[in-house]
Design an enzyme around this catalytic site. Sequence first.
Site, short mmCIF file in Angstrom:
data_model
loop_
_atom_site.label_atom_id
_atom_site.label_comp_id
_atom_site.label_asym_id
_atom_site.label_seq_id
_atom_site.Cartn_x
_atom_site.Cartn_y
_atom_site.Cartn_z
N ASP A 1 27.94 49.48 25.07
CA ASP A 1 28.55 50.09 26.26
C ASP A 1 28.85 51.56 26.00
OD1 ASP A 1 28.57 47.69 27.64
OD2 ASP A 1 30.69 47.26 27.25
N ARG B 1 20.82 50.74 30.23
CA ARG B 1 21.55 50.31 31.43
C ARG B 1 22.08 51.58 32.10
NH1 ARG B 1 26.90 47.92 29.94
NH2 ARG B 1 25.90 45.90 29.68
P1 FDA Z 1 30.98 52.19 43.79
O1 FDA Z 1 32.35 52.27 43.17
O2 FDA Z 1 30.24 53.46 43.91
O3 FDA Z 1 31.07 51.48 45.20
C1 FDA Z 1 29.91 51.18 45.99
C2 FDA Z 1 30.10 49.86 46.71
O4 FDA Z 1 30.04 48.79 45.74
C3 FDA Z 1 31.45 49.69 47.38
O5 FDA Z 1 31.44 50.18 48.68
C4 FDA Z 1 31.66 48.20 47.34
O6 FDA Z 1 30.95 47.58 48.38
C5 FDA Z 1 31.01 47.80 46.05
N1 FDA Z 1 31.97 47.76 44.92
C6 FDA Z 1 32.05 48.64 43.92
N2 FDA Z 1 33.00 48.32 43.04
C7 FDA Z 1 33.56 47.22 43.55
C8 FDA Z 1 34.61 46.42 43.10
N3 FDA Z 1 35.30 46.71 41.97
N4 FDA Z 1 34.92 45.34 43.87
C9 FDA Z 1 34.24 45.06 44.99
N5 FDA Z 1 33.23 45.80 45.46
C10 FDA Z 1 32.90 46.85 44.76
N6 FDA Z 1 30.86 52.15 33.14
C11 FDA Z 1 30.90 52.91 32.02
O7 FDA Z 1 31.44 54.02 32.05
N7 FDA Z 1 30.35 52.43 30.84
C12 FDA Z 1 29.72 51.23 30.77
O8 FDA Z 1 29.23 50.85 29.70
C13 FDA Z 1 29.65 50.44 31.97
N8 FDA Z 1 29.04 49.23 31.97
C14 FDA Z 1 28.85 48.58 33.18
C15 FDA Z 1 28.10 47.39 33.20
C16 FDA Z 1 27.83 46.79 34.42
C17 FDA Z 1 26.97 45.54 34.45
C18 FDA Z 1 28.34 47.34 35.63
C19 FDA Z 1 28.02 46.74 36.96
C20 FDA Z 1 29.11 48.47 35.59
C21 FDA Z 1 29.39 49.09 34.37
N9 FDA Z 1 30.19 50.22 34.32
C22 FDA Z 1 30.24 50.94 33.15
C23 FDA Z 1 31.03 50.61 35.49
C24 FDA Z 1 30.34 51.63 36.37
O9 FDA Z 1 30.23 52.85 35.71
C25 FDA Z 1 31.09 51.83 37.69
O10 FDA Z 1 32.37 52.31 37.41
C26 FDA Z 1 31.23 50.58 38.55
O11 FDA Z 1 30.07 49.81 38.51
C27 FDA Z 1 31.52 50.98 40.02
O12 FDA Z 1 30.44 51.68 40.56
P2 FDA Z 1 29.43 50.99 41.60
O13 FDA Z 1 28.17 51.75 41.52
O14 FDA Z 1 29.27 49.57 41.25
O15 FDA Z 1 30.11 51.06 43.00
#
Ligand code: FDA
Length: 302
Positions: free
Chosen positions: A130, A180
């Site tokens: 990670d 990733r």
């Molecule tokens: P974003 O926050 O941009 O939101 C877009 C949409 O997604 C929202 O409108 C909602 O619909 C949905 N959504 C997002 N988050 C949600 C929540 N918590 N609950 C419900 N709905 C939600 N970061 C990092 O810095 N180092 C790492 O190693 C990792 N590893 C990692 C692994 C995996 C498998 C995932 C999915 C994520 C990570 N992350 C991470 C976290 C990543 O950087 C990020 O902070 C989160 O995924 C939130 O960004 P999104 O792109 O998912 O949605």
Amino acid sequence: MLRRLFLFLAGRRWLRRWMEESPRAAVLTSRFVAGREIDDAIRVTERLNQAGLWTTLDYLGESVTTLDEAERARDIYLRLLDQIHARGLQANVSLKLTQFGLDLSEAACRENVAAVARRAAEFGNFVRVDMESSAYTDRTLAVVHDLDEACGCVGAVIQAYLYRSEADVEELNCRRIRVRLCKGAYDEAPEVAFPRAAQVEASFRKLAESLLFRGNYPALATHDERLHAALLRLAADNGVAKDAFEIQMLYGIRRDLQVRLAAAGHRVRIYVPFGVAWYPYLMRRLAERPANLYFVVRNLFR
Ligand code: FDA
């Protein structure tokens, strides 16, 4: 505003200690954390595998303060890999270098992670390292480069919010290291990271394109449905096979979407955290989406 508050709370050690030691507080986590023990993570994996979802298992913990703790984390990961292999599960592992002692001794940290990577290689499995805050990016990528050269089964995480990520993706693609891609979860200064959500999304799209076309089995980690739709269309239009990449999401978040994407024939892997050190992880999830507080509080009344 709320995002900053939760990220601030995530860093308060006294609050973390108090919350993690309170049996009452642990009840709050069940939506987003599989449980406290290896058996909980394995049980959740079996259930998700039956629903066509793969997992990557994360033993919660970061910034350990003694090398004994780091060795204990290493041993948990070794046992996890043994269990995954023995039960024939579709699962790999994700770990953080500060949990393996990076802040205490880089040499010891490397040795601990190497032990896990060697066990994964023995079983034909995979270790994802990670990515933590930008203070660790250089050292984390250096460890991944060296270990992947030695074992061939170690992958990196790239955060789309960092300006440097385009160059890092180029380098990882050249080395054929699995990446990733995520947006990034830490509180970074505008000197190192795009400050606006639209800029982060644009960067994610650009990096995802590079990984899909020139990378090695990338993982697109987001819950953003619009991004999924755009990237899946891009992949299909350019002949990138469904089994040439994964979509990754976090345990308990957008469960409807997880199942829908798997049913449409995509490879979906769920990041499943477990363990007692749940506090910083939960605070980062609340920072991303304060509405998640609803699920957390609801557990109190169950
Ligand atoms: P974003 O926050 O941009 O939101 C877009 C949409 O997604 C929202 O409108 C909602 O619909 C949905 N959504 C997002 N988050 C949600 C929540 N918590 N609950 C419900 N709905 C939600 N970061 C990092 O810095 N180092 C790492 O190693 C990792 N590893 C990692 C692994 C995996 C498998 C995932 C999915 C994520 C990570 N992350 C991470 C976290 C990543 O950087 C990020 O902070 C989160 O995924 C939130 O960004 P999104 O792109 O998912 O949605």
